[in-house]
Design a protein around this motif. Structure first.
Motif, short mmCIF file in Angstrom:
data_model
loop_
_atom_site.label_atom_id
_atom_site.label_comp_id
_atom_site.label_asym_id
_atom_site.label_seq_id
_atom_site.Cartn_x
_atom_site.Cartn_y
_atom_site.Cartn_z
N ILE A 101 24.74 44.98 44.47
CA ILE A 101 25.25 43.63 44.72
C ILE A 101 26.73 43.71 45.06
CG2 ILE A 101 23.58 42.46 43.23
CD1 ILE A 101 25.82 42.31 41.10
N GLU A 102 27.23 42.64 45.64
CA GLU A 102 28.66 42.51 45.92
C GLU A 102 29.19 41.38 45.06
OE1 GLU A 102 31.31 42.68 49.93
OE2 GLU A 102 29.60 41.32 49.95
N TYR A 103 30.36 41.60 44.44
CA TYR A 103 30.92 40.56 43.57
C TYR A 103 32.42 40.47 43.73
CZ TYR A 103 32.18 44.34 40.34
OH TYR A 103 32.73 45.47 39.79
N LEU A 104 32.96 39.29 43.36
CA LEU A 104 34.40 39.05 43.37
C LEU A 104 34.93 39.23 41.95
CD1 LEU A 104 34.55 35.79 45.50
CD2 LEU A 104 34.91 38.13 46.28
N GLU A 105 36.15 39.78 41.84
CA GLU A 105 36.75 39.97 40.52
C GLU A 105 38.21 39.54 40.56
OE1 GLU A 105 36.48 43.39 37.27
OE2 GLU A 105 37.59 44.01 39.05
N TYR A 106 38.58 38.71 39.58
CA TYR A 106 39.97 38.29 39.40
C TYR A 106 40.23 38.27 37.91
CZ TYR A 106 44.20 35.49 39.29
OH TYR A 106 45.47 35.05 39.05
N GLU A 107 41.16 39.10 37.46
CA GLU A 107 41.42 39.31 36.04
C GLU A 107 40.09 39.63 35.34
OE1 GLU A 107 43.72 35.89 34.82
OE2 GLU A 107 45.56 36.89 35.45
N ASP A 108 39.63 38.82 34.38
CA ASP A 108 38.38 39.12 33.68
C ASP A 108 37.23 38.27 34.18
OD1 ASP A 108 39.60 41.03 32.13
OD2 ASP A 108 40.16 39.64 30.55
N GLN A 109 37.36 37.61 35.30
CA GLN A 109 36.32 36.74 35.84
C GLN A 109 35.61 37.47 36.98
OE1 GLN A 109 37.70 32.69 36.64
NE2 GLN A 109 39.62 33.26 35.65
N PRO A 118 46.21 34.15 44.76
CA PRO A 118 45.62 35.17 43.90
C PRO A 118 45.13 36.37 44.71
CG PRO A 118 44.05 33.43 44.24
CD PRO A 118 45.33 32.99 44.91
N ILE A 119 45.18 37.53 44.10
CA ILE A 119 44.63 38.73 44.72
C ILE A 119 43.25 38.94 44.12
CG2 ILE A 119 44.92 41.19 45.08
CD1 ILE A 119 47.96 40.68 44.82
N ILE A 120 42.23 38.54 44.87
CA ILE A 120 40.84 38.63 44.42
C ILE A 120 40.22 39.85 45.08
CG2 ILE A 120 38.59 37.49 44.43
CD1 ILE A 120 40.07 34.84 44.39
N GLU A 121 39.65 40.72 44.26
CA GLU A 121 39.05 41.94 44.78
C GLU A 121 37.56 41.75 45.03
OE1 GLU A 121 40.19 45.63 42.89
OE2 GLU A 121 41.67 44.51 41.73
N ARG A 122 37.08 42.30 46.13
CA ARG A 122 35.66 42.30 46.47
C ARG A 122 35.14 43.70 46.15
NH1 ARG A 122 32.39 39.06 50.01
NH2 ARG A 122 34.19 37.71 50.21
#
Length: 126
Positions: free
Chosen positions: A113-121, A68-72
């Motif tokens: 804050i820093e968060y991870l995003e994948y699709e709608d999660q 998966p390509i997870i964006e930070r």
């Protein structure tokens, strides 16, 4: 789904991969030597990035697997609704959304804050 393909032999601990259609972070990676009539196998254990469930997988090392390509991303807390729910604004797109925060995260309105995003999660890190 936003994924790319990689060979199992190229993975290592800390990488992301898809297990049971869920993005997971690899916690353990080991290989077994090839047998008389077979190829080398890799045993991968991981934890779900968003649901924190433990999963395992066994594949030949030359098999293709989805990564998966997870964006930070960076965000700012606009409003803290109650103990674990807050409105967060993305600092790149200025999009506002509601997300859950960990209980032990000591942040107030206006904090970044820093968060991870994948699709709608989405999930807060660190």
């Amino acid at each position: 789904m936003v994924t790319e393909q990689a060979e199992v032999r190229d993975l290592q601990e800390g990488n992301y991969l898809m297990m049971d259609d869920t993005p997971c972070r690899i916690t353990s990676y080991s290989t077994a030597k090839p047998g008389k009539h077979g190829s080398a196998k890799a045993r991968i254990e991981g934890r779900g990035v968003f649901d924190d469930r433990k999963r395992s997988l066994s594949q030949p090392v030359d098999a293709k697997i989805r990564v998966p390509i997870i964006e930070r991303k960076q965000g700012q807390i606009v409003n803290r609704e109650n103990g674990t729910v807050a409105q967060v604004m993305d600092l790149e797109t200025y999009e506002t959304f509601t997300m859950e925060l960990p209980e032990d995260l000591g942040v107030e309105n206006g904090d970044e804050i820093e968060y991870l995003e994948y699709e709608d999660q989405r999930k807060v890190v660190g």
